[in-house]
Design a protein around this motif. Sequence first.
Motif, PDB file in Angstrom:
ATOM      1  N   PRO A  89      17.916  12.090 -12.834  1.00  0.00           N
ATOM      2  CA  PRO A  89      18.061  10.732 -13.365  1.00  0.00           C
ATOM      3  C   PRO A  89      18.379  10.711 -14.861  1.00  0.00           C
ATOM      4  O   PRO A  89      18.125  11.676 -15.576  1.00  0.00           O
ATOM      5  CB  PRO A  89      16.684  10.114 -13.117  1.00  0.00           C
ATOM      6  CG  PRO A  89      15.747  11.270 -13.127  1.00  0.00           C
ATOM      7  CD  PRO A  89      16.511  12.451 -12.575  1.00  0.00           C
ATOM      8  N   LEU A  90      18.954   9.606 -15.300  1.00  0.00           N
ATOM      9  CA  LEU A  90      19.061   9.298 -16.738  1.00  0.00           C
ATOM     10  C   LEU A  90      17.854   8.430 -17.067  1.00  0.00           C
ATOM     11  O   LEU A  90      17.751   7.301 -16.586  1.00  0.00           O
ATOM     12  CB  LEU A  90      20.331   8.496 -17.022  1.00  0.00           C
ATOM     13  CG  LEU A  90      21.577   9.215 -17.511  1.00  0.00           C
ATOM     14  CD1 LEU A  90      22.697   8.217 -17.761  1.00  0.00           C
ATOM     15  CD2 LEU A  90      21.347  10.038 -18.765  1.00  0.00           C
ATOM     16  N   LEU A  91      16.950   8.941 -17.871  1.00  0.00           N
ATOM     17  CA  LEU A  91      15.707   8.231 -18.162  1.00  0.00           C
ATOM     18  C   LEU A  91      15.834   7.415 -19.446  1.00  0.00           C
ATOM     19  O   LEU A  91      16.621   7.741 -20.335  1.00  0.00           O
ATOM     20  CB  LEU A  91      14.554   9.228 -18.303  1.00  0.00           C
ATOM     21  CG  LEU A  91      14.313  10.130 -17.093  1.00  0.00           C
ATOM     22  CD1 LEU A  91      13.182  11.112 -17.377  1.00  0.00           C
ATOM     23  CD2 LEU A  91      13.989   9.299 -15.850  1.00  0.00           C
ATOM     24  N   GLU A  92      15.025   6.364 -19.512  1.00  0.00           N
ATOM     25  CA  GLU A  92      15.024   5.515 -20.701  1.00  0.00           C
ATOM     26  C   GLU A  92      13.609   5.012 -20.926  1.00  0.00           C
ATOM     27  O   GLU A  92      12.915   4.674 -19.969  1.00  0.00           O
ATOM     28  CB  GLU A  92      15.974   4.325 -20.468  1.00  0.00           C
ATOM     29  CG  GLU A  92      16.092   3.418 -21.665  1.00  0.00           C
ATOM     30  CD  GLU A  92      17.158   2.338 -21.474  1.00  0.00           C
ATOM     31  OE1 GLU A  92      17.614   2.148 -20.330  1.00  0.00           O
ATOM     32  OE2 GLU A  92      17.523   1.700 -22.474  1.00  0.00           O
ATOM     33  N   PRO A 131      15.364  19.328 -16.809  1.00  0.00           N
ATOM     34  CA  PRO A 131      14.210  20.116 -16.372  1.00  0.00           C
ATOM     35  C   PRO A 131      13.902  19.889 -14.887  1.00  0.00           C
ATOM     36  O   PRO A 131      13.290  20.742 -14.249  1.00  0.00           O
ATOM     37  CB  PRO A 131      13.071  19.594 -17.261  1.00  0.00           C
ATOM     38  CG  PRO A 131      13.755  19.164 -18.511  1.00  0.00           C
ATOM     39  CD  PRO A 131      15.066  18.573 -18.035  1.00  0.00           C
ATOM     40  N   LEU A 132      14.335  18.735 -14.354  1.00  0.00           N
ATOM     41  CA  LEU A 132      14.060  18.405 -12.953  1.00  0.00           C
ATOM     42  C   LEU A 132      15.023  19.102 -12.000  1.00  0.00           C
ATOM     43  O   LEU A 132      14.864  19.024 -10.782  1.00  0.00           O
ATOM     44  CB  LEU A 132      14.145  16.890 -12.756  1.00  0.00           C
ATOM     45  CG  LEU A 132      13.294  16.061 -13.726  1.00  0.00           C
ATOM     46  CD1 LEU A 132      13.571  14.581 -13.523  1.00  0.00           C
ATOM     47  CD2 LEU A 132      11.817  16.355 -13.544  1.00  0.00           C
ATOM     48  N   TRP A 154       7.078  14.595 -23.344  1.00  0.00           N
ATOM     49  CA  TRP A 154       5.845  14.530 -22.555  1.00  0.00           C
ATOM     50  C   TRP A 154       5.284  13.108 -22.564  1.00  0.00           C
ATOM     51  O   TRP A 154       4.927  12.553 -21.529  1.00  0.00           O
ATOM     52  CB  TRP A 154       4.817  15.512 -23.133  1.00  0.00           C
ATOM     53  CG  TRP A 154       3.462  15.444 -22.498  1.00  0.00           C
ATOM     54  CD1 TRP A 154       3.058  16.062 -21.356  1.00  0.00           C
ATOM     55  CD2 TRP A 154       2.322  14.701 -22.973  1.00  0.00           C
ATOM     56  NE1 TRP A 154       1.742  15.747 -21.086  1.00  0.00           N
ATOM     57  CE2 TRP A 154       1.271  14.921 -22.058  1.00  0.00           C
ATOM     58  CE3 TRP A 154       2.093  13.885 -24.074  1.00  0.00           C
ATOM     59  CZ2 TRP A 154       0.010  14.339 -22.226  1.00  0.00           C
ATOM     60  CZ3 TRP A 154       0.839  13.306 -24.230  1.00  0.00           C
ATOM     61  CH2 TRP A 154      -0.185  13.539 -23.310  1.00  0.00           C
ATOM     62  N   GLN A 155       5.223  12.517 -23.758  1.00  0.00           N
ATOM     63  CA  GLN A 155       4.561  11.221 -23.918  1.00  0.00           C
ATOM     64  C   GLN A 155       5.375  10.054 -23.360  1.00  0.00           C
ATOM     65  O   GLN A 155       4.830   9.192 -22.674  1.00  0.00           O
ATOM     66  CB  GLN A 155       4.276  10.979 -25.402  1.00  0.00           C
ATOM     67  CG  GLN A 155       3.530   9.671 -25.670  1.00  0.00           C
ATOM     68  CD  GLN A 155       2.871   9.648 -27.033  1.00  0.00           C
ATOM     69  OE1 GLN A 155       3.252  10.388 -27.942  1.00  0.00           O
ATOM     70  NE2 GLN A 155       1.873   8.804 -27.192  1.00  0.00           N
ATOM     71  N   LEU A 214       8.662  10.222 -21.722  1.00  0.00           N
ATOM     72  CA  LEU A 214       9.568  10.398 -20.588  1.00  0.00           C
ATOM     73  C   LEU A 214       8.895  11.053 -19.390  1.00  0.00           C
ATOM     74  O   LEU A 214       9.450  11.072 -18.297  1.00  0.00           O
ATOM     75  CB  LEU A 214      10.777  11.235 -21.026  1.00  0.00           C
ATOM     76  CG  LEU A 214      11.510  10.675 -22.248  1.00  0.00           C
ATOM     77  CD1 LEU A 214      12.490  11.699 -22.795  1.00  0.00           C
ATOM     78  CD2 LEU A 214      12.213   9.380 -21.899  1.00  0.00           C
ATOM     79  N   LYS A 215       7.726  11.642 -19.605  1.00  0.00           N
ATOM     80  CA  LYS A 215       6.948  12.296 -18.536  1.00  0.00           C
ATOM     81  C   LYS A 215       7.683  13.495 -17.953  1.00  0.00           C
ATOM     82  O   LYS A 215       7.553  13.795 -16.763  1.00  0.00           O
ATOM     83  CB  LYS A 215       6.580  11.300 -17.421  1.00  0.00           C
ATOM     84  CG  LYS A 215       5.963  10.010 -17.921  1.00  0.00           C
ATOM     85  CD  LYS A 215       4.702  10.222 -18.725  1.00  0.00           C
ATOM     86  CE  LYS A 215       4.166   8.914 -19.299  1.00  0.00           C
ATOM     87  NZ  LYS A 215       3.079   9.174 -20.283  1.00  0.00           N
ATOM     88  N   ILE A 216       8.486  14.146 -18.796  1.00  0.00           N
ATOM     89  CA  ILE A 216       9.136  15.382 -18.372  1.00  0.00           C
ATOM     90  C   ILE A 216       8.672  16.536 -19.258  1.00  0.00           C
ATOM     91  O   ILE A 216       8.273  16.344 -20.404  1.00  0.00           O
ATOM     92  CB  ILE A 216      10.678  15.304 -18.397  1.00  0.00           C
ATOM     93  CG1 ILE A 216      11.208  14.965 -19.793  1.00  0.00           C
ATOM     94  CG2 ILE A 216      11.184  14.304 -17.361  1.00  0.00           C
ATOM     95  CD1 ILE A 216      12.729  15.068 -19.908  1.00  0.00           C
ATOM     96  N   VAL A 217       8.743  17.738 -18.685  1.00  0.00           N
ATOM     97  CA  VAL A 217       8.372  18.959 -19.396  1.00  0.00           C
ATOM     98  C   VAL A 217       9.660  19.593 -19.928  1.00  0.00           C
ATOM     99  O   VAL A 217      10.533  19.980 -19.150  1.00  0.00           O
ATOM    100  CB  VAL A 217       7.653  19.935 -18.445  1.00  0.00           C
ATOM    101  CG1 VAL A 217       7.293  21.227 -19.171  1.00  0.00           C
ATOM    102  CG2 VAL A 217       6.415  19.270 -17.844  1.00  0.00           C
ATOM    103  N   GLY A 230      13.219  23.078 -18.779  1.00  0.00           N
ATOM    104  CA  GLY A 230      11.793  22.880 -18.976  1.00  0.00           C
ATOM    105  C   GLY A 230      10.943  24.117 -18.711  1.00  0.00           C
ATOM    106  O   GLY A 230       9.752  24.006 -18.467  1.00  0.00           O
ATOM    107  N   ASN A 231      11.551  25.301 -18.811  1.00  0.00           N
ATOM    108  CA  ASN A 231      10.788  26.517 -18.513  1.00  0.00           C
ATOM    109  C   ASN A 231      10.107  27.046 -19.772  1.00  0.00           C
ATOM    110  O   ASN A 231      10.615  27.931 -20.452  1.00  0.00           O
ATOM    111  CB  ASN A 231      11.719  27.554 -17.883  1.00  0.00           C
ATOM    112  CG  ASN A 231      12.176  27.102 -16.511  1.00  0.00           C
ATOM    113  OD1 ASN A 231      11.372  26.651 -15.705  1.00  0.00           O
ATOM    114  ND2 ASN A 231      13.469  27.192 -16.252  1.00  0.00           N
TER     115      ASN A 231
END
Lengths: 323, 323
Positions: free
Chosen positions: A24-27, A45-46, A272-273, A275-278, A309-310
């Motif tokens: 996805p494209l996150l916002e 990372p997904l 992390w804060q 977008l909830k991605i690593v 995200g590794n």
Amino acid sequence: MILPSYRDLEAAVKRTAPHIVQTPLLESALLNDYIGGRVLIKAEPLQKTGSFKFRGATNAIWNLPDEVTHVVAYSSGNHAAAVAAAAASRGMIATIIMPEDAPAMKIANTKAFGGQVVTYDRYKESRETIGAKLAKEQGATLIPPFEYLPVIAGQGTIGVEVSDWLKQQNVTPDQLICCTGGGGLLAGISIGIHHHFPDVTIIAAEPEGFDDFKRSLESGKRVSNDPNARSICDAIVTPTPGEMTFAINSQHVSQAVAVRDDDALNAIAVAWQYLKIVAEPGGAVALAAILAGKVDVRNKTTVVIVSGGNVDQDIFNRALNML
Amino acid sequence: MILPSYRDLEAAVKRTAPHIVQTPLLESALLNDYIGGRVLIKAEPLQKTGSFKFRGATNAIWNLPDEVTHVVAYSSGNHAAAVAAAAASRGMIATIIMPEDAPAMKIANTKAFGGQVVTYDRYKESRETIGAKLAKEQGATLIPPFEYLPVIAGQGTIGVEVSDWLKQQNVTPDQLICCTGGGGLLAGISIGIHHHFPDVTIIAAEPEGFDDFKRSLESGKRVSNDPNARSICDAIVTPTPGEMTFAINSQHVSQAVAVRDDDALNAIAVAWQYLKIVAEPGGAVALAAILAGKVDVRNKTTVVIVSGGNVDQDIFNRALNML
């Protein structure tokens, strides 16, 4: 030298579709407020194996003739895991040459995906030489990390996905920021995005000390990094831009910026804060370029690539402790 | 009591499409190997405001008549931020009633999204009573967190998205595991998934001490939790199943399992390592149920809902330290 065209990207989209994640494209409204502009983050990372590299590896592996049963790759980690996993998806053996100081998670993942790992000293030995030698000895096909048309076209599927999404949502971006090491991701995305949005400004982001692309772009010829330079951005500490990738990127990219390791750590914390991605350090430098004020995003729409995200736990803890 | 139908979910898909993120179904070959089955993870931490709650809130807000200018909601945090953000997207004022011990990040986010926050003691006061009182005083429309058809239908858009993806990929799942607090998410998804895959076994996951749905399902009538129970799974520590949601869930759900706080922390760590997403304790209980061996996944295809990612840093650090 044959460079990839948009048609190669379209073929890659078709070839990789059954295997990859359409990320996805996150916002984040809060992040937009904080930086004073609209930022759309492509969340690689997904992707399977935790980075965009799975796209290029999958396109390359599934483009090989049926007779090929064994592939070889050299990589700091993400291309390694990607080639191992893509080879496994087609029942091929993969031998992977990795620097002995690659993050432990990346070496472990490559082995877990079925790759046979051979390590080397990245500051003293040439991975290209080792790769060519192993390929010859084992009769295997080399899958280079970026100087290879099917790999560049595979990474370019991100540019197609991003463009399709933007058009669906009636959004015209002002600029796109992407990290660069060897330059395959940047090259593929540039071809994809400029096909649909020729006026988008493309900006490259690198770690300080590894700004070979920035200096190459400014001087018009490929230059190298100081071999003594060090960075936590292990995914993108390549010594010099590729010949193919530089031929593409020097046509498409307007500007390059360099960020500090602490900027990359801060970007990991923000991802992390909000977008909830690593994110891993090298994967976060494009976002870091915005947060460090290296790219003007105020009142603009900016597409940002977070490429992987590794990340090992100690680095991630360091990042969160910056909050 | 009018319960939502699949047609309400279809309307919700159409109504929410311009606003929400179509989150990916993630898969990790390494995680599959580890658990001995195929697990597909719906990644709702990537939804706007960091949880699935934005779907229901968006469907409810955009379903209101134009005359409504002010909404009220009560929530442990995720519904709060979701209603605040959805109200802002339509230019409405939102007053949000939150427990005083909600995670700091959730209260801060709700305010940042433009919500006017009123706090209360979740163990002594009734949020329903406070919500009804404020709604009456301020002439505002109450958006309940789960006992409300448009909210259940909005959460159900996940069931439609998951089903569409599975059909595109020619995958027939054996089972689906979803967390439950009030039961709105579980109810919406159950309607969506059973419309397309009537034979899928649906399993609910709860925190130990808050297994009100499990005991309600087993006894056939709604029962409550011990008011003295505590859990770090703040998002789903609702006292009892809703009347509407229980009417739906008791028809669709085969079984419920309860997990310990440490299981939820472990699932957060696994989601970080293998999926590169940030999960919160309550959002991770369905994944925790697998990792703790509470659901048999061997040689099966299991859809798992990870419902949110709004976690404070100290809890997240505790989770990573379990690796």
